[in-house]
Structure formats: structure tokens, C-alpha cells
Design a protein around this motif. Structure first.
Motif, PDB file in Angstrom:
ATOM      1  N   MET A  37       0.841  -1.194   0.000  1.00 55.85           N
ATOM      2  CA  MET A  37       0.000   0.000   0.000  1.00 55.85           C
ATOM      3  C   MET A  37       0.879   1.248   0.000  1.00 55.85           C
ATOM      4  SD  MET A  37      -3.077  -1.156   2.604  1.00 55.85           S
ATOM      5  CE  MET A  37      -4.201   0.155   2.052  1.00 55.85           C
ATOM      6  N   PRO A  38       1.656   1.443  -1.079  1.00 59.65           N
ATOM      7  CA  PRO A  38       2.544   2.609  -1.114  1.00 59.65           C
ATOM      8  C   PRO A  38       1.765   3.921  -1.050  1.00 59.65           C
ATOM      9  CG  PRO A  38       2.388   1.573  -3.276  1.00 59.65           C
ATOM     10  CD  PRO A  38       1.721   0.645  -2.311  1.00 59.65           C
ATOM     11  N   ARG A  39       2.374   4.903  -0.428  1.00 61.91           N
ATOM     12  CA  ARG A  39       1.745   6.216  -0.271  1.00 61.91           C
ATOM     13  C   ARG A  39       2.033   7.084  -1.495  1.00 61.91           C
ATOM     14  NH1 ARG A  39      -0.042   8.747   4.156  1.00 61.91           N
ATOM     15  NH2 ARG A  39       0.977   7.227   5.532  1.00 61.91           N
ATOM     16  N   ARG A  40       0.968   7.659  -2.089  1.00 61.53           N
ATOM     17  CA  ARG A  40       1.135   8.580  -3.209  1.00 61.53           C
ATOM     18  C   ARG A  40       0.999  10.033  -2.773  1.00 61.53           C
ATOM     19  NH1 ARG A  40       1.655   7.471  -8.357  1.00 61.53           N
ATOM     20  NH2 ARG A  40       0.900   9.587  -8.771  1.00 61.53           N
ATOM     21  N   THR A  41       0.154  10.283  -1.794  1.00 63.75           N
ATOM     22  CA  THR A  41      -0.032  11.621  -1.257  1.00 63.75           C
ATOM     23  C   THR A  41      -0.159  11.495   0.257  1.00 63.75           C
ATOM     24  OG1 THR A  41      -2.454  11.717  -1.151  1.00 63.75           O
ATOM     25  CG2 THR A  41      -1.434  12.120  -3.313  1.00 63.75           C
ATOM     26  N   PRO A  42      -0.160  12.611   0.984  1.00 59.41           N
ATOM     27  CA  PRO A  42      -0.352  12.520   2.435  1.00 59.41           C
ATOM     28  C   PRO A  42      -1.697  11.906   2.829  1.00 59.41           C
ATOM     29  CG  PRO A  42       0.598  14.639   1.857  1.00 59.41           C
ATOM     30  CD  PRO A  42       0.228  13.974   0.560  1.00 59.41           C
ATOM     31  N   SER A  43      -2.664  11.880   1.910  1.00 57.76           N
ATOM     32  CA  SER A  43      -3.993  11.350   2.220  1.00 57.76           C
ATOM     33  C   SER A  43      -4.174   9.884   1.837  1.00 57.76           C
ATOM     34  CB  SER A  43      -5.066  12.186   1.505  1.00 57.76           C
ATOM     35  OG  SER A  43      -5.027  13.533   1.922  1.00 57.76           O
ATOM     36  N   THR A  44      -3.181   9.283   1.191  1.00 56.39           N
ATOM     37  CA  THR A  44      -3.304   7.890   0.758  1.00 56.39           C
ATOM     38  C   THR A  44      -3.513   6.961   1.950  1.00 56.39           C
ATOM     39  OG1 THR A  44      -1.842   8.295  -1.125  1.00 56.39           O
ATOM     40  CG2 THR A  44      -2.185   6.013  -0.493  1.00 56.39           C
ATOM     41  N   ILE A  45      -4.465   6.041   1.824  1.00 56.92           N
ATOM     42  CA  ILE A  45      -4.701   5.036   2.858  1.00 56.92           C
ATOM     43  C   ILE A  45      -3.600   3.976   2.771  1.00 56.92           C
ATOM     44  CG2 ILE A  45      -6.315   3.292   3.731  1.00 56.92           C
ATOM     45  CD1 ILE A  45      -8.536   4.903   2.305  1.00 56.92           C
ATOM     46  N   THR A  46      -2.924   3.731   3.876  1.00 56.71           N
ATOM     47  CA  THR A  46      -1.810   2.775   3.865  1.00 56.71           C
ATOM     48  C   THR A  46      -1.991   1.644   4.871  1.00 56.71           C
ATOM     49  OG1 THR A  46      -0.567   4.161   5.423  1.00 56.71           O
ATOM     50  CG2 THR A  46      -0.168   4.520   3.072  1.00 56.71           C
ATOM     51  N   GLU A  47      -3.145   1.583   5.535  1.00 55.76           N
ATOM     52  CA  GLU A  47      -3.428   0.518   6.497  1.00 55.76           C
ATOM     53  C   GLU A  47      -4.572  -0.357   5.981  1.00 55.76           C
ATOM     54  OE1 GLU A  47      -1.761  -0.243   9.153  1.00 55.76           O
ATOM     55  OE2 GLU A  47      -0.373   1.434   8.882  1.00 55.76           O
TER      56      GLU A  47
END
Length: 251
Positions: free
Chosen positions: A156-166
Motif C-alpha cells: 500500500m505505497p503512499r502517493r499523497t499525504p492522504s493515501t490510505i496505507t493501512e
């Protein structure tokens, strides 16, 4: 005609089983005698549309790849009139995406003639489903176990500060999408862009339709209205793809 229909039933049963199936189970699913199934499978194997694996199970053959590729490329042409209707109604960009393996692929897009904003979403773009509204809309139909397995494969790589990663937060968002009938992406793929998406019902493969726009124009009321319009248009597209293609663009 009977043999042709039975052959396609076999191909569809194998596809529904994840692309590979044993002879006995296939006969049970299709509802034909083993001898009939075996004869049809031999013909499909000889033509390259089915492959017999070393474990004696049967899988979809490589020759189907060309047919699938051409049909997918035509999907944007079939869908464009309906996407255009949604754009005229809503005034923002509308996209169509499919799930291809573990990735979302955008296969069609229509933008309003007055747009000045270049979106991340463009035809042919591939991305991971956890960052997009279309990905959530598609995966809302999957079980939690299936979603967790996909997320383990992709990460679940992060694309923006709002990306869900959990994973658990993502599953919570999918449950919310099931309850509301639509999914959203609040700057999770692209900063400053908000999207709303609905699944295309009865489509031959998992797909979803979305509307994207600048966050400033995509308030909650706009999202609710867009979800209703997209739901109606997606329903018509799904009906056309499931057996009534002549209806596309007639309304």
C-alpha cells in the motif's frame, strides 16, 4: 449452435473459477456429461483457447489474450457516448476503469470541453486500487479475505499525504462504499483532486465509472449528485455489455 454455446459455457466457467479448473468440477458447473466436456475441451485445446496443465487441470489458453485485448480496446468506444452524457450532466471529467490482475487500468475518459486541469487519470494509465475511487468501488464487491490477499501482493505505497496505507482502514472504507453505493477518493491519488466512483453492474469483468474534479468544486452535495448520475449511466453500460450493446448512447 449447441456446441458453440457449450464451448463458451466452458470458457466462462473456467474464467469464473479464476482461470483454471479440473474436468470433474467443470462438468458439474456446466451440467454436461464428462464425455461431452472432454470432447469440447480437446477441440478448445487444439484451437489454443484452452490449455491443459501438467496437473491435468484446464486453464484459459493464450489465444484468448488477443481477443481480450481487442475487446478491451473497444470498450472505450462503446462506453464513450454514455460517458459523454455524464460529462454534459455534471460538467467534470468522467472515467471508466477495469481491474486487470491486481491493478486498475483506465480504459476510457471524457473531459468537458472547457477543462483547464490535467488529471492523473488518462487512458492506459495503470495504478494500484487502494489509491483510487474506482479501485474501492470495484473491490467493494470482494470479500475481506480477497482484499487482504491483494493488498499483501501489491503493498500500500503512499502517493499523497492522504493515501490510505493501512489494510483495516481500507476495509472500513470499502464497507462504507457498500453501504452508500459509491466510493470516494479525497486526494489519495492526486493532491487537490476528489473523485467519486460506482461499480458497473453486470459487467463481464470488474469495472467502475468515476467523476474527477478539483476539490474546491467537489463538495459533498456535488459528490452525492454525481454518484446518482454515475449510477444510472453505469447501470445502462452494464446492461449493454451484458447483452444489449445496441442500447448504448440511444438515450
Amino acid at each position: 449452435m449447441q456446441s458453440l454455446g457449450r464451448a463458451f459455457s466452458i470458457l466462462e466457467a473456467i474464467a469464473d473459477a479464476g482461470g483454471i479448473m479440473g474436468l470433474s468440477r467443470l462438468a458439474e458447473e456446466v451440467g454436461l456429461p464428462l464425455a461431452t466436456i472432454h470432447r469440447l475441451l480437446r477441440s478448445l485445446v487444439d484451437l489454443g483457447y484452452v490449455r491443459q496443465e501438467p496437473n491435468r487441470q484446464y486453464s484459459l489458453g493464450p489465444r484468448l489474450m488477443r481477443l481480450a485485448g481487442e475487446a478491451t480496446s473497444r470498450l472505450g468506444v462503446w462506453a464513450r457516448p454514455l460517458l459523454s452524457e455524464a460529462v454534459q450532466e455534471l460538467g467534470e471529467s468522467v472515467n471508466l476503469a477495469i481491474l486487470d490482475g491486481d491493478e486498475v487500468v483506465y480504459v476510457a475518459q471524457v473531459q468537458p470541453s472547457t477543462t483547464l486541469m490535467r488529471m492523473f487519470t488518462e487512458v492506459g494509465r495503470r495504478t494500484l486500487p487502494h489509491t483510487t475511487a474506482v479501485g474501492k468501488a470495484i473491490l467493494a464487491a470482494a470479500t475481506d479475505e480477497e482484499v487482504r490477499a491483494l493488498l499483501r501482493r501489491t503493498g500500500m505505497p503512499r502517493r499523497t499525504p492522504s493515501t490510505i496505507t493501512e489494510p483495516e482502514e481500507f476495509l472500513r472504507r470499502l464497507a462504507q462504499a457498500r453501504e452508500r453505493g459509491y466510493a470516494t477518493d479525497d486526494g489519495e491519488q492526486e493532491i487537490g483532486v476528489r473523485c467519486v466512483a460506482v461499480a458497473v453492474p453486470d459487467a463481464p469483468r470488474p469495472m467502475a465509472m468515476s467523476l474527477s474534479g478539483p476539490t474546491g468544486r467537489m463538495d459533498d452535495a456535488t459528490v452525492e449528485r454525481a454518484a446518482a448520475v454515475l449510477g444510472e449511466v453505469a447501470g445502462r453500460l452494464g446492461a449493454a455489455l451484458s447483452g444489449a450493446p445496441a442500447e448504448v448512447g440511444l438515450r
